[in-house]
Every structure is written in structure tokens, then in C-alpha cells.
Design a protein around this motif. Structure first.
Motif, PDB file in Angstrom:
ATOM      1  N   ARG A   1       0.940  -1.203  -0.006  1.00 48.32           N
ATOM      2  CA  ARG A   1      -0.009  -0.063   0.078  1.00 48.32           C
ATOM      3  C   ARG A   1       0.987   1.356   0.007  1.00 48.32           C
ATOM      4  O   ARG A   1       0.756   2.347  -0.770  1.00 48.32           O
TER       5      ARG A   1
ATOM      6  N   ARG B   1       1.659   6.323  -7.017  1.00 43.75           N
ATOM      7  CA  ARG B   1       0.654   7.189  -7.644  1.00 43.75           C
ATOM      8  C   ARG B   1       1.240   8.759  -7.566  1.00 43.75           C
ATOM      9  O   ARG B   1       0.744   9.316  -8.437  1.00 43.75           O
TER      10      ARG B   1
ATOM     11  N   LEU C   1     -22.126 -21.286  -3.588  1.00 48.19           N
ATOM     12  CA  LEU C   1     -21.946 -21.104  -2.284  1.00 48.19           C
ATOM     13  C   LEU C   1     -22.538 -22.365  -1.422  1.00 48.19           C
ATOM     14  O   LEU C   1     -22.324 -22.525  -0.328  1.00 48.19           O
TER      15      LEU C   1
ATOM     16  N   GLU D   1     -16.457  -9.985 -14.929  1.00 48.39           N
ATOM     17  CA  GLU D   1     -15.870  -9.695 -13.723  1.00 48.39           C
ATOM     18  C   GLU D   1     -16.480 -10.716 -12.425  1.00 48.39           C
ATOM     19  O   GLU D   1     -15.861 -11.094 -11.948  1.00 48.39           O
TER      20      GLU D   1
ATOM     21  N   VAL E   1     -15.111 -13.688 -10.509  1.00 46.84           N
ATOM     22  CA  VAL E   1     -15.067 -13.768  -8.719  1.00 46.84           C
ATOM     23  C   VAL E   1     -15.698 -15.195  -8.775  1.00 46.84           C
ATOM     24  O   VAL E   1     -15.249 -15.712  -7.783  1.00 46.84           O
TER      25      VAL E   1
ATOM     26  N   GLN F   1     -13.113 -17.767  -8.210  1.00 45.59           N
ATOM     27  CA  GLN F   1     -12.471 -17.415  -7.214  1.00 45.59           C
ATOM     28  C   GLN F   1     -13.306 -18.074  -5.959  1.00 45.59           C
ATOM     29  O   GLN F   1     -12.771 -18.849  -4.745  1.00 45.59           O
TER      30      GLN F   1
ATOM     31  N   LEU G   1     -16.020 -13.605   2.519  1.00 49.93           N
ATOM     32  CA  LEU G   1     -15.628 -13.762   1.161  1.00 49.93           C
ATOM     33  C   LEU G   1     -16.875 -12.950   0.250  1.00 49.93           C
ATOM     34  O   LEU G   1     -16.797 -12.227  -0.570  1.00 49.93           O
ATOM     35  N   THR G   2     -17.980 -13.524   0.611  1.00 51.11           N
ATOM     36  CA  THR G   2     -19.276 -12.940  -0.064  1.00 51.11           C
ATOM     37  C   THR G   2     -19.266 -11.434   0.070  1.00 51.11           C
ATOM     38  O   THR G   2     -19.721 -10.577  -0.877  1.00 51.11           O
TER      39      THR G   2
ATOM     40  N   PHE H   1     -16.785  -9.757  -2.064  1.00 50.36           N
ATOM     41  CA  PHE H   1     -17.212  -9.646  -3.304  1.00 50.36           C
ATOM     42  C   PHE H   1     -18.473  -8.556  -3.596  1.00 50.36           C
ATOM     43  O   PHE H   1     -18.379  -7.807  -4.661  1.00 50.36           O
TER      44      PHE H   1
ATOM     45  N   ARG I   1     -16.980  -5.272  -3.419  1.00 51.27           N
ATOM     46  CA  ARG I   1     -16.022  -4.947  -4.640  1.00 51.27           C
ATOM     47  C   ARG I   1     -16.877  -4.771  -5.832  1.00 51.27           C
ATOM     48  O   ARG I   1     -16.507  -3.618  -6.716  1.00 51.27           O
ATOM     49  N   ARG I   2     -18.269  -5.142  -6.056  1.00 51.62           N
ATOM     50  CA  ARG I   2     -19.131  -4.685  -6.918  1.00 51.62           C
ATOM     51  C   ARG I   2     -19.482  -3.368  -6.945  1.00 51.62           C
ATOM     52  O   ARG I   2     -19.739  -2.534  -7.664  1.00 51.62           O
TER      53      ARG I   2
ATOM     54  N   ARG J   1     -17.020   3.240 -12.274  1.00 52.95           N
ATOM     55  CA  ARG J   1     -17.267   3.281 -13.357  1.00 52.95           C
ATOM     56  C   ARG J   1     -18.064   4.573 -14.013  1.00 52.95           C
ATOM     57  O   ARG J   1     -17.825   5.240 -14.764  1.00 52.95           O
TER      58      ARG J   1
ATOM     59  N   ASN K   1      -7.874   2.625  -4.981  1.00 51.58           N
ATOM     60  CA  ASN K   1      -7.452   2.181  -3.709  1.00 51.58           C
ATOM     61  C   ASN K   1      -8.143   1.017  -3.056  1.00 51.58           C
ATOM     62  O   ASN K   1      -7.663  -0.126  -2.722  1.00 51.58           O
TER      63      ASN K   1
ATOM     64  N   GLU L   1      -8.136  -2.254  -5.045  1.00 50.60           N
ATOM     65  CA  GLU L   1      -6.844  -2.821  -4.829  1.00 50.60           C
ATOM     66  C   GLU L   1      -6.981  -3.489  -3.487  1.00 50.60           C
ATOM     67  O   GLU L   1      -6.693  -4.676  -3.250  1.00 50.60           O
ATOM     68  N   THR L   2      -7.243  -2.806  -2.329  1.00 48.71           N
ATOM     69  CA  THR L   2      -7.314  -3.198  -0.948  1.00 48.71           C
ATOM     70  C   THR L   2      -8.441  -4.648  -0.982  1.00 48.71           C
ATOM     71  O   THR L   2      -8.023  -5.462  -0.388  1.00 48.71           O
TER      72      THR L   2
ATOM     73  N   VAL M   1      -8.975 -10.448  -0.635  1.00 49.80           N
ATOM     74  CA  VAL M   1      -9.512 -11.855  -1.111  1.00 49.80           C
ATOM     75  C   VAL M   1      -8.263 -12.936  -0.846  1.00 49.80           C
ATOM     76  O   VAL M   1      -8.073 -13.855  -0.238  1.00 49.80           O
TER      77      VAL M   1
END
Lengths: 321, 321, 321, 321, 321
Positions: free
Chosen positions: C186, C193, D170, D240, D244, D247, E178-179, E182, E185-186, E193, E237, E240-241, E246
Motif C-alpha cells: 500500500r 501514484r 455457495l 468480472e 469472481v 475464485q 468472502l461474499t 465480493f 467489490r461490485r 465506473r 485504492n 486494490e485493497t 481476497v
């Protein structure tokens, strides 16, 4: 050490090692090549006193590391390229820097370490003094061509090492291999980065961006560009192969784990039922008719052999052994 | 071997194998195609003596490997393209190089290995001698079109092999498959790289960058460009599929491990409690009433069967068997 | 705190801490540098009252965080750059913001935290008051040069930590290492960056996009650009190395699992057959001749030793121990 | 089958199925739409005889697969777009090709399979014959709009399948799911690639690159472009999500392995100590006081229950069961 | 609901809710802002009747989802931006669309859901009616500024959730995490976007591409651009994190597996040798001297304790417990 080649059409090529003999920029029709190898501060003074190069460019000569680049200072170009060191046993891509000033009728090379490319050009000049008549851009091409060509043996050594590791990974995946793969990957990444930057320099040299580079010479720089293009391509390939090798390594480790687990499963599956059988006939119940049979013991031994052998056969069928 | 086709509107198309018959660039209205296949040094001398090509371009003809490219030398273009070798059993994408010079009214092809595309054009010329009247750019199109079309069978072979591996991975994931996947991936990467570079060449040919390529011919080169576009796309697809296959392989290995572990767990879970039960009744305590029961032994055997069977049922319910 | 340096060719350089002394833009031939360190609202009022900067630029001074950038407001440039904080024990790349206005004959710096680069320039001005005569763009170069040079010690600390982790991962892969790797990653990502954005700023400064930057000064900004280029390259390298370290970590954990499994397999494989042997002679059959042999017991012990020893030898051969 | 719509402001819109009725390009003020659906060679002859289209474009009509593209042939545009096939049960993105020629006052559509978009336009023309008065570019827009809108139902079906798989992964991660994920991924990749290429076509149509497309119509093509932009975005999203899911799948398999291992560990840890206890009291030493205790046996049973129960409790605390 | 603000320098700002009061474009010197919130079809008719907007733009108002964009229709701009919904408990980034028409002296906003940004501007107008005198571009800036600023609280909530998960992963890696990762992340991908597309819009607004945006206002749009730049950076960021999380999750699961395996190995390694020892003295050989020793039993118990304790010590040394 300072080496000066001075060429005039009428008097030919003269070599000298005295920096003081130069007092100003060479007059028209005369061309000069000054090579400074690990110069003393006094010798290097020639850069500012005679040629009047920009302080920042001179600073760049002294301070390593610089990335390969070409800077246009108007009256002259300042190039930095990376030559590969000769010792080739190590896994690393060790480079030394070659700083070059290209003027209309002069060329100045500055390097801390001995350069095979410069030495070769000096030897060449001893044999063909009229080489300098072809122009300073052509002299520069001679040096750059050799610098880049010296990358190929390094690429081949890397290729051999990759092949070696490839064989080793498939037969015995040990952690040391992983370390070697990552070391090689770093070497390839370094070489590739340097080559990409130098390719960028050569694009500019061959595109006619600079007045010091005659149209005739551009074709020659385009040729070096093609070599660099190929070097980058080979390095890309090697990088890809090394990534794949990491995956193969991980997969082989996983296969070994799988194999170990199967052996464990087979042993446990063969032995545990036999233990239960011996356990049964080790019980101390008063009324166990089998214990009094004449052939109870050999019968049980046969039963155990049949159970064990049957399972062995079953495992062989499933390819677990 | 040297083959010369000389075409003049009035005298038609004449074939010759004597390099000495050419003494200079063809006069206006005449067009010449010279094909050099694995030429002797003497035969290749024609490149400099008659056509006066640049030494660097001639050097590129002799030195493999060169990446596909087009260089504009003013009076002529110099192209390098890669033809695929005919033998198609191997997994590799073996190419031979085809060096081509395109002038206003001459075409020179230089290749070390026999070229199917060149042979086909020669055969075609024997049948239709007036083909040369359509211009040298059109002749070049004829060669390139065949060179590129020969890539498709290779792509199909790769496709078949991928399908084959795909089936094999899902039924039995063995390390050999991984090696085959990586070999194919390398082949696809090579083919894709060559196709991308040649696509770049064709973009320039079809865009009107060069005066030797007439506007009429540009449409035809655009057509080859479309084929290369499709080749790159198919190769991209195959590369993606191969990456996925690696993931599937790794996942299948992991599934196998999982399955092995379950079998081990089931065996241990079935047998260890039974061992404890037999152990209990194997103890030598003086006062153990069960040992003296008339049906102690069969009762315990039934108990063991119930425990074992119950666990088996439980495992089946959880889908562990 | 406010610090004002006012330079006129005849009267030299005068330092003052009174913001009220400035009533308007400096007249021609006079140049002024105003440094605002953690200013009060009253002190900062100088930005609008004297210089008439755009409200949005002033707002950017107060509101952190801003990304590094250069905005052209016509009469002046507004720059934001990030200086690295001095305390270097932590893993993070802590930066403070330096907001700079560059006019034709004035320079205004605004920062909440103490800036080593600004302090160094002030100290320098005390020694060489005529520094200001070289122009405001040169003064700006002095500050930026130091800001960027302060990145290098940070890079070296990161490098050392990476080396440290590299050694630790190969000897003992514990989860804490993973956390440290991700923290460093990080940090490197942050530094990279910032450096990329500042490199973008310096490209514009050295390209002659702005009239406030003289052609002479552009070469100096190009020099800072080269430093940033190198910083980004080193950071790219470190990022790559850290990604590799994660892979090595995962691989080492997998190796440890493998090793543990082997030990388990060896133990089970050695002990389970011995258990079966003892189980056999613990059975209570009436007719077991071995039980009555004189040397039955020692014979079985020897058998067990032979079986155990043989398996041990076998495992050593397969490198499982 | 051939369908011809001929429109003249005075006589209106006339439909015919006789290719021979057309003898040349439509005169000024008249506009013609020719639709060729799975034409015979004879019917298709109209392309060269009446319209004089370039042989390469005609060849492209016959040869599938072509990638979506627009070629400018001066007097007319040649477009290839991909329509989605109606049957929507399969996982694949099956497309048929629609080849379109757009001239100033004529439109020719060529397709091997029945096209819902073309059929809809024909039906529309039957209802509103004056539609053709709005220009050929507008007619083209009508077709393309429907072709692209037909992609959305496909996207929704993919979305549903992804949701379905997401739930399944799941709850129970079986290898079949992986195969389904990869199949869907291929479908999405195909759809995305087609959409990107068509977006490229629409950019050119809406940018005013071509004279056949009036400024008024450009806004309408921009609208289709927006739809394609959205389709690509949705496809990106789906891609995407599918990555996922892979994974998640791998992680779930790993979790299952973990769970199996815990069960094994718990069983072994519960049973092995009990086996040792029973083993101890199964030994045949002459002097073992416990064996002669009145309550030795029940005491040991209690001890075993305590040991087993204590460990069970401990495991529950650590969440291992 | 329709809200109309009409501003004339002499008569000031007048608010009305009657769409019929508007009969044509506002005359020179007058400026009008029309806000349509979830309008009826009748109210929305104003778009075509009074302003004569393009049918496609009006269609875009009604049909969600549209991606953020700016379309230049000559006399007016049509913008689509996404406002974040107020309810902030959910993990998703729920947006509503804001459609905006910007003319020289009019502004039309169209939104289905209530917009906090529009409401704030209305409230502001009530307090400062002369705000409209600053121009329609400035009014637009007011709205966009608030729309974008509302993204930051969302970013902070995501940041907090990431921190929360980060802590949870390191202490107990359960599949639910994990769920959640994700899902987040979405959300981040969606926000990123949208922000990137809006950044693209703002680039055009601040670059002077459009005549409706005065040079003075461009600086203000550049300011919003800077905010979006920062939002994208923060989202990068976070993405990435989350990827790293994951990896950490997978690694923690692997560590847990490792730990479980070690416990199993330790148990098996401790218990199996003891089982062999008890097995030996459970054998029924006639001649086993130890069985008749007075202290044979305690001696064996001590031996077992020594063996077990020694192995425990060894395991502690190797950090296996």
C-alpha cells in the motif's frame, strides 16, 4: 583516462591522450572524438571548458543510475545507454552506463567502467583511420550497434537457465527453484525495461527528430531499433515462460501433496480394518467359538490377507498406487 | 535457385533462371519478378548489382530471425513476412521468413526455405501469363494472401488439440496435460505475435502510406488485413481458453485431493471407533460382567455392525461417498 | 506564520514577517516570495487581498487532500505537490501538501506542516541573497528539487524492509509477514501514484507549456522529471517484488503443509503395521503355535524392528524425511 | 429469396420479388431497398450486375465468419453486423451475419439466415410505406436499432444464469459448476467482442465520417452507440462477476477440504487416546492392581467418557464441529 | 411535479408550478430554470413543446439506465449524471439519474426520484434570488458540485466496511466474509465506473468544448473534475485493497488448514507409538519376562510418559503447538 581522435581530411586521424591539447570546438571540416574512461575530475573538466556542455548533463555523467534517454540541447544531443557487463556467470543483468554527447562534428563518450564497444571502435579506428570521415552520427551508430549486440549472449544464457529450471521443476519441485525463478524474472524485467527505454531512444534517432543525425544514418539507427524490438520480444517471451514456470511449480507441489495423501490413505485403509479384525479376536469374551477352532488362527490370517490384498487390488485399479 | 519472370505488354511473360541476363532495373512498361530460393551468394549478388538495394535490407534477408515489418526505402519497399511451415504434426508454430522487395515495376522475393505461396504464384503465372500486367502490388497481394490463408489450418489444428485437452482435463487431470497446455499456449502466443505484427504491416499497405501501392490494390490489402484481424481474434480466444484450462486443471487436482481426503476420513471414522470397542473388551479387568454373558460376543459384533453401518449411512447422506 | 522575501536589484534581499507590508503585486524589477506556514486566516487573507488568486485555488490550499497537479490561471500557475514527512520509522508514506503559486515575479508557498524543502531554501537565501535574481521559476525549481529528492531515503527504507521480509518468508512463513507485505504494498502504491502525478506536472513544466517558466529553467525541470521517472521505476520494481513475495509466501505455506503431511504419513506408515502385528499376537486363539515358542516374543520384536527400519530406509531413499 | 422495395415520391412504395426487374442503379429521387435472404447464386448476381459492388465485398457476403466492420467504397458503404439468433435456450451467443450496402439512394441487405430485424422493417413498410422517404440512412438505422436491441434479452438470460450459479456455488461447489462458469464466460466474451466491434462501427457512423449518413441521422446512430456502450458495460460486469465466481468456487472447495480435515482430526483426536487407554488395560502384566479392583472396569469407562467428552467440549469451543 | 424559476434583471426571480405559463424559449436577458421531478406525461410535454428538444434526448430522460454522458445538440447540451441515493445502510451504490438540458439562457432538469442537489439549489434560490444572474452554466455547476460531493460519504462508508472486514479476515476467515468482500467489490466497481464516465463529462465541460459554458465557469467545472479524479483514485485504492483481502482470506484459510493438519499430526504422532507399546504387552506369548516383573507395569507407564512427553517437547521446539 582520456583518448582523443582528431580527424581532418588532409592530415588524417591523430590519436592523443592529452586533454589540454584541445582548446575549443573543432573548426569546420575537422572532427573530434573524445573518450573519457573513468576520468579524473581534471580530465572531465574538458566537458565544460572545451565543449561547454550543460551542467545538468555533466552531472548526469557522474551520477549513476540514469535511465536510458536522449536529451536535445540544441547544439548537441546527450544520450545515456546501458552496456551489459562482460562477466556472465551471474543471474543478474549488470549494466554500466555510457554517456554520449553527439555534436555536428564531435563525439564525446564518458563511462566509468571499461566499455567493450568503445574499445572495439578504437581498435577499428587504428585499422581504418578514414572511418571518421563518414560522420559523427555513423561513429555513434558503431558504438550503439555493439552495445546492443552484446545483449544477445545474455539473452541466450537466460534462455539456457530457463530450460534448465523447466526440466528441474517437472522432476522435483523444490523451494530453491522458486527462488531461482524469481531471480531470473527480475533479471529479465530489468533487461526488458532497459531495452524498451533504449528502443524509445532509437525511434527518435531513426525518425529524423534531430539535425545531428543525417538521413543516411537514420536507416542504420532503424536497424538497431529492429534489434531492440527483437530483444524486447524475446524478453517478453521469457517473462511469460517464467510466469508459467511458477504456475507449473505450484501445480507440481500440489501434485506431490496429492500423492502423499494417497499413500497415507492407502496405508490407513489397508491397516485400520486389519487392526479391527485383530482387535475382535483379542477380546476376552468367555463364549467365542472361533477361538477354539483348530484352524481359527490360520483362517483369520488368511482372511486378513484376503481383505488387505483385495483392497490393494482395488487401489491399483483406481490408479492410487 | 533463381527464377526470373519478365513481362512486357507486347512480348508477354518470359521465364528464365539466369541471373546474369538482368543487367539493370527494368525499363518503363516492363515488369520483372525475381524469386530467390535458398540462393547462392553469387545468385543473391543480383540484389545489389541490378537493384541496388540498401546493404541493411540485404543483410536482413540473410539473417533470421527478423520480425514481420515493412520498411520504406523511397524507391522500393522492403517487407518481411512469416510463412507457416507445411509439416503440421508438431505443436509448434514453425515459420520461415519471406523477404520481399516491391518496386514500381519489379518485385523481388527472397526465401531460404521453399514457399508454398511463391510456388502457387509461379504455377498461376504459367497458366495466366497476363497476371503480371495487373501490377506488382497485385502480385504481392497474391503472395501475401496465400501466406496468411495458410495460417488457418494451423489454427484449426490448435483448436482441435485444445478440445482434446479440455476433455482430458475434466476426466483425469495428470501433470502431462499441464505441460501440453503450456506448449500450446506458447504456440498460440507465437502465432498471435506474428499475426499482430503482420496486421500492422497490412494496415500501412491498405492505408495508402506507400506510393508503390495503387489505390485499387489497397482494397485487396484491406481484405488480407481483415483475415489477420480474425486470426488475432481466434488466437486471443484460444489463449483465453488455455488460461481457463490451467485453472480447470488446478481445480480438478484440488477436487481429487478433496476426494482422497474424504475417503481417508471415512475409513478412519469407520474403523477407529470399532478399534476402541474391541479394545474395551480386550481389557483384562477381573470384573467385567459382559465378558461372561452367553451372547456377549455376538451382541458386540452386532453393535459394531450397527455403529459402522450407521456412520456409513450418515456419510452417504452428506454425499461423502 | 508568514515570511516575506522581497528582492530588488539595487536594494538586495529583505526579509519580513509582516503580511500588512505588502499592499499590491510587486512592481516590475522587484520579486517577492511569500511563504505561509500553517497561516492564520488573517495571514492567509494576503492570497486574495494582495495577489487576487482565484477562490477555488485558495480553497484548494485549505482543503487536503488534493492530488498533485498544476493549474494554469493565466497570470499565475497553481501547483500542488506532496512532500514526504520526515519521521521515517513508520511503514506508511505520509505526505504533507505544498501549495505553490508561481507568477511572473512572485512566488507564494502555502503549507500546513513544516516543509524541509522550504526551510532549506530560506537558509540558502540567508547565505546567498542574490539567488532570487535568477528568477521565480528557478526558486520554484529549488523547492521542487528538494521535495522530490526527499523521496529517495523513503524508497531505500522500503527496499530494506522488503529485503528483510524476503529473508523471513523463506525461513518461516508466518501470517504476520503477509500483513506486513500488504502494508508495504500500500505504501509503495501510494508513493508511486503521487510520483506519477508529479511526473505529469513536471512534464508540463519542462515542455514549455507555461509562459512563467523560461526556456532556461525548463532544462532544470526536465532534470526533476528524470528523478521522478526513476522513482516510479523503482516503485514499479518494488511493487513487482512484493507481488512475488506474496506468491513465495503462499508457496512456502504450501510447502510446510506438504512437509507436515509427509511427517504424518511417515508416522502412520511406520506405526500402523506394527499395531497390526501386535494385534495378531494379542488374539486369544487356542491354537497359535508361535505363542508357545521359546523365542517367539524376541523374534516378533526383531520382526517389528526390521519392518519399521526397512520402511524408514525406504522413506529416506524417497527423501521423505 | 429476394425482396425489392422501390419508392418514388409520386408512385409510393412498390414491393416485388423479381430481381430481373432491376436493371440499373435507381434514378435520382427514387430509392430502392433490396433484401437478399439466403439467395441463390442467380439472385445474388444482382449485387454485381445492378449495383456493381466490389468483388471483395460480395465475397465477404458469402464467406462467414466476418467480424463486424464498415468499409467505405466511395459510392457506398459496406457493413457487417451480427444479429443474435432467436433460440435462447443455449448458453452460447449464436449470431448470424447481416451484410449491408448503403448507397445514397439504395440499401441492400444480404443474410443467410432469417433476420428478425429485417422482417420487422418489412412489416413496418407494409404499414407505413412512406417510411422510405426519410432516407436510406434512416432505414439502416431502423435495422441496426433492432439488431442491437435484440442483444438485451440475451444479456438478461446470462444474468439469470449467473445468479443461479452464484447461489449454487455457495451451497455446493461441484466441478460441473466450474464448467458452466467457463461456458458462460466464453459466451460473454464473444458477445462483448462483437459489441465492441459494432460500437466502433457506430462511432464512425455517428461522427460524420461518411457522406451517405446525413447529419440528421448521425444523432440516431449515436443513440445506438449508447446502447452498445451499455451492452459492453454490462458484459464487462458479467465477466468480472464470473471471474469472481471462479475464485469463490476455488475458495469453497478449499473450505470443504478444511472442513473434512477438521472432522478427520476430531475423530482421530477423540479415538486415538481412547485406544491407548484400552490398550493399557489390555496388557498382560502379572502385577496390575487396577485389574483386580471391584469397580476398575466401570471407572475406566467413566474415565474414557470424561476424556472423550472433554475433548468434544474443547473442540466445540474452538468451533471445530 | 414541475417547478419553474424565471429570472429577469428588472423583475427578479419568480417561482411557478404551472407548465402552461411557458409558451416559448425565454427572450434575451431572461433566464429560466425548469425542474421536472417525476413529471406526468403532460408536464413533460414542455420538453418538446416549449424547448423543442430532440426526441432521442427526451426518450433518454424516460428510459433508465443511461450511462453518464454529455451530448452536444448545437443549441443546447444534454447531460446525464448519476446522483447517489440517500439511504446509506445498504452495501450497494444505488444511483438515480439526473437528466439536464443546458441552453444559453435556460436550464432544464429532469429526474424521476427526488434529488437532494436540486432541492438544495431551490432552497438556495429562495434565499439568494440573484444567483440566477450568474448564468445558467453556474447554476449547472451548483447542481453537479453537490451531486458529486454526495459521493464522498458513500466512499467513507465503504472504507469503514473494508476496515471492518480486514480485521475480521485476520481473526476468523469464514466464507461469509468472502461474499461480503465480493459485494463491496461490485459496489466499488460500479461507483468507479460512474465516476470515470462523469469525469469524462467534466473534462469536456472544463476544456471549453461547448459554447454554453463560459470561460469563467470552466474553472469551476475543473474543480468538480478534481473531485472526481480523487473519487476515482480512492475507488482504485479500495478495489486494490479488496483484491488483497481476497488473497489474505485465501491465505488465512490455507493457514487454518495447516494448523489443523499439525494438530492431527501431533495427535497421531503422540498416540500411535503408545498404541504400539500397549500392543506389545498385550501379546499373549508364553515367554515374555517383562510381564512377570514386579514393577513391569509402572515401568511401562513411565516409558510411555517419557516417550509422549519427549515428543511433545520436540513438537514445541519446532513450533508445532
Amino acid at each position: 583516462m582520456i583518448t582523443i581522435f582528431r580527424y581532418a581530411p588532409d592530415s588524417g586521424c591523430a590519436e592523443s591522450h592529452d586533454g589540454q591539447s584541445l582548446v575549443g570546438l573543432p573548426e569546420d571540416g575537422v572532427s573530434v572524438w573524445v573518450d573519457l574512461q573513468a576520468p579524473t575530475l581534471e580530465e572531465a573538466e574538458i566537458l565544460s571548458r572545451v565543449f561547454g556542455f550543460h551542467p545538468l548533463a555533466i552531472e548526469d555523467c557522474w551520477h549513476e543510475p540514469q535511465h536510458p534517454k536522449v536529451d536535445d540541447y540544441g547544439a548537441y544531443l546527450f544520450l545515456v545507454v546501458h552496456g551489459v557487463r562482460e562477466e556472465i556467470e551471474s543471474d543478474a543483468f549488470d549494466t554500466h552506463e555510457l554517456n554520449i554527447f553527439l555534436g555536428r562534428n564531435y563525439l564525446v563518450t564518458f563511462h566509468t567502467y571499461q566499455s567493450r564497444s568503445v574499445d572495439a571502435l578504437i581498435a577499428n579506428l587504428h585499422r581504418h583511420p578514414h572511418l571518421m570521415a563518414r560522420g559523427m552520427d555513423f561513429m555513434l551508430h558503431q558504438i550503439l550497434d555493439r552495445v546492443i549486440d552484446n545483449y544477445f549472449p545474455k539473452l541466450e544464457i537466460i534462455e539456457e537457465k530457463i530450460d534448465e529450471i523447466e526440466g528441474a521443476v517437472l522432476t522435483d519441485a523444490r523451494p530453491e527453484l522458486l527462488t531461482r525463478i524469481f531471480d531470473l524474472r527480475r533479471t529479465v524485467a530489468h533487461l526488458r525495461r532497459v531495452a524498451i527505454q533504449e528502443r524509445e531512444v532509437l525511434v527518435q534517432m531513426s525518425r529524423g527528430d534531430f539535425v545531428m543525425v543525417s538521413e543516411k544514418a537514420q536507416v542504420y539507427f532503424k536497424d538497431i531499433y529492429d534489434h531492440l524490438f527483437r530483444i524486447v520480444e524475446v524478453a517478453d517471451n521469457q517473462r511469460e515462460t517464467l510466469s508459467v514456470l511458477v504456475q507449473v511449480y505450484v501445480s507440481m507441489v500440489s501434485n506431490q501433496l496429492n500423492h502423499t495423501m494417497r499413500v497415507l490413505t492407502v496405508i490407513a485403509t489397508l491397516m485400520l480394518p486389519l487392526t479391527v479384525i485383530t482387535g475382535i479376536y483379542g477380546m476376552n469374551f468367555e463364549f467365542m467359538p472361533e477361538l477354539h477352532w483348530r484352524f481359527g488362527y490360520p483362517l483369520i490370517l488368511v482372511l486378513m490377507a484376503v481383505v488387505g490384498g483385495g483392497m490393494l487390488l482395488y487401489f491399483r485399479r483406481r490408479n492410487w498406487l
